[in-house]
Design an enzyme around this catalytic site. Structure first.
Site, PDB file in Angstrom:
ATOM      1  N   GLY A  86     -13.452 -18.053  18.380  1.00 59.35           N
ATOM      2  CA  GLY A  86     -13.504 -19.505  18.315  1.00 59.35           C
ATOM      3  C   GLY A  86     -13.662 -20.185  19.655  1.00 59.35           C
ATOM      4  N   ARG A 170     -12.949 -11.803  30.519  1.00 61.56           N
ATOM      5  CA  ARG A 170     -12.182 -10.648  30.058  1.00 61.56           C
ATOM      6  C   ARG A 170     -13.092  -9.428  29.926  1.00 61.56           C
ATOM      7  NH1 ARG A 170      -8.402 -11.518  24.993  1.00 61.56           N
ATOM      8  NH2 ARG A 170     -10.341 -11.698  23.820  1.00 61.56           N
ATOM      9  N   ASP A 250      -5.849  -9.188  14.022  1.00 58.52           N
ATOM     10  CA  ASP A 250      -7.003  -9.517  14.862  1.00 58.52           C
ATOM     11  C   ASP A 250      -6.711  -9.276  16.333  1.00 58.52           C
ATOM     12  OD1 ASP A 250      -5.338 -11.914  14.093  1.00 58.52           O
ATOM     13  OD2 ASP A 250      -6.374 -12.754  15.824  1.00 58.52           O
ATOM     14  N   ASN A 251      -5.455  -8.991  16.661  1.00 54.96           N
ATOM     15  CA  ASN A 251      -5.091  -8.681  18.044  1.00 54.96           C
ATOM     16  C   ASN A 251      -4.756  -7.208  18.229  1.00 54.96           C
ATOM     17  OD1 ASN A 251      -5.405 -11.348  18.875  1.00 54.96           O
ATOM     18  ND2 ASN A 251      -3.314 -11.877  18.302  1.00 54.96           N
ATOM     19  N   ASP A 260      -5.175  -9.718  24.066  1.00 59.63           N
ATOM     20  CA  ASP A 260      -4.639 -11.055  23.805  1.00 59.63           C
ATOM     21  C   ASP A 260      -3.235 -11.222  24.366  1.00 59.63           C
ATOM     22  OD1 ASP A 260      -3.743 -13.547  22.806  1.00 59.63           O
ATOM     23  OD2 ASP A 260      -5.255 -13.454  21.241  1.00 59.63           O
TER      24      ASP A 260
END
Length: 481
Positions: A86, A170, A250-251, A260
């Site tokens: 996002g 990242r 999702d992490n 994350d």
């Protein structure tokens, strides 16, 4: 030459996995911190890029970049949600001089098709937090994504207050998540799921395509490898007192890297119930619950892989259930081996677990600092530890020293082992906060000094081993969205 050698193998997957997305140009990019060591590993031209904030703000694209936003889903605090990048774009996969492949991603570079109601931007403090903690984890030898740069965008971000906007670059072995598999399992096809699994195997576990494995179920072996990596990773977190804070699926990266660094922090006083995240009011991801959270996430991963494991769903479930149970063996073995190292134990005995649990119980009951208690055991005079200010501590010490004396290496050999497994310096929460506050005011020297100390975690640095004052012990973190 700037050193960029970007490839785009992920973009060769079906279009359902991503959308092409150009970063939003930053009006006035300014370099805050540039990771020269990482840049050299990546084969980048340090002298050229350390003065090129526009590249790391999304204002200009590096040569060969083809930016995309990746789609994924995930169970957030147990509830399924459609997600995706996002506020991040993947510039491409950098090929290093030694042939390794790393994703290079801009985080906070504007809206994407997956932004939902978000603005796609990031604030300075959360991006610096990720830079600091991820580099600390790397120095501690814990698998992690890393941070190449943080730049100010010259644009404010509106949250509860007005904050300075920033972009983090990242670097990861990949950004393929357990949630990527959730996404395609729910919204895609079995053919797409197979293509994602095959791609993941080629990228992270290429030996599974060797002829030696041709008669085996490579997707089951793939799942086994991810289980093993995650069990080992979470054991490493527990051993250094790291609390991730937002262990949603999702992490969880299939590469076995920590990803994350939103509401993360490190234990000061040992309390297994510790929660730092302001949104984790029920303690789902408390320090003591992290191993179980990993197991739960991997169970959801297994569900998404079922169509690949066997044509019969019943057989697929049986295969997955047998495999997921190996998680606890892997985790417990890794954690116990790590704890033995932290206590200087080389010669294994059945009583070791009792010795470890007794120490942890003492630390919890007397609110002893996790990092400093272990580190003090390898000091020239371990009696300086607050552990030995209580009578139970002296009794434990006698058992522990008797254990080391039974080893061929003796106490001295055990102490040397301990020094290699008990860090003196971690990113203390009050020190991180001190650096972030100074950075917001334009003083980055506090952060630079902290990063220098964290780069050598097994060497005591004056001022960086002290515990916080009681007034700052009730530490809370935020996701930084």
């Amino acid at each position: 030459m700037d050193g960029w050698k970007l490839e785009h193998t992920y973009a060769a997957l079906p279009k359902i996995f991503y959308r092409c997305q150009t970063p939003t140009a930053a009006p006035a990019p300014e370099m805050v911190v540039f990771n020269q060591g990482l840049a050299q590993i990546l084969g980048l031209n340090v002298d050229q890029l350390k003065n090129a904030p526009e590249i790391f703000a999304g204002t200009e694209l590096p040569s060969g970049a083809k930016p995309i936003a990746q789609a994924y889903a995930g169970f957030q605090f147990g509830h399924f949600a459609m997600l995706g990048d996002g506020r991040a774009v993947l510039l491409g996969e950098q090929i290093t001089p030694d042939g390794r492949r790393f994703d290079v991603q801009l985080k906070g570079s504007g809206k994407t098709p997956y932004s939902r109601q978000g603005d796609g931007q990031a604030a300075l403090s959360p991006m610096l937090r990720e830079y600091i903690i991820s580099e600390a984890m790397f120095a501690l030898g814990i698998p992690t994504t890393r941070s190449l740069a943080v730049v100010l965008t010259g644009k404010n971000v509106i949250r509860e207050t007005v904050l300075q906007g920033a972009v983090l670059t990242r670097v990861a072995s990949s950004h393929i998540r357990v949630g990527t598999f959730h996404y395609i399992a729910v919204f895609g096809t079995e053919d797409g799921l197979r293509k994602l699994a095959d791609y993941s195997i080629r990228r992270h576990f290429p030996w599974l395509e060797h002829p030696d494995y041709q008669d085996q179920n490579k997707y089951l072996l793939f799942f086994r490898e991810v289980v093993r990596l995650q069990a080992d990773l979470i054991a490493k977190w527990q051993l250094v007192g790291f609390v991730h804070g937002v262990m949603n699926t999702d992490n969880m990266a299939i590469s076995g890297e920590t990803i994350d660094y939103g509401p993360c922090a490190f234990l000061d006083a040992y309390d297994p119930n510790t929660v730092f995240s302001s949104i984790d009011t029920a303690g789902r991801y408390a320090y003591k619950n992290q191993p179980m959270a990993g197991f739960w996430n991997l169970s959801r991963f297994a569900e998404s892989l079922l169509p690949l494991l066997h044509e019969s769903r019943e057989n697929a479930i049986n295969l997955a259930q047998r495999e997921i149970e190996t998680y606890w063996t892997c985790y417990n073995n890794a954690w116990l081996a790590g704890m033995r190292s932290k206590l200087g134990i080389v010669h294994e005995e059945p009583e070791d677990m009792d010795l470890i649990e007794e120490l942890l119980d003492l630390m919890e009951r007397h609110q002893l600092d996790y990092t400093n208690t272990f580190r003090a055991l390898s000091a020239p005079d371990p009696n300086v530890s607050p552990l030995f200010e209580v009578s139970e501590g002296h009794l434990w010490q006698k058992k522990w020293q008797a254990k080391l004396n039974r080893q061929p290496q003796g106490i001295n050999g055990g102490v040397e082992r301990m020094k290699q497994h008990n860090p003196a310096v971690i990113p203390r929460n009050h020190r991180v906060e001190e650096a972030l506050i100074a950075a917001e005011l334009g003083d980055f020297s506090v952060m630079d000094n902290l990063l220098h100390a964290l780069s050598k975690p097994y060497e005591a640095s004056e001022g960086y081993t002290a515990t916080p004052e009681p007034t700052v012990c009730n530490y809370k973190t935020f996701c930084g969205t």
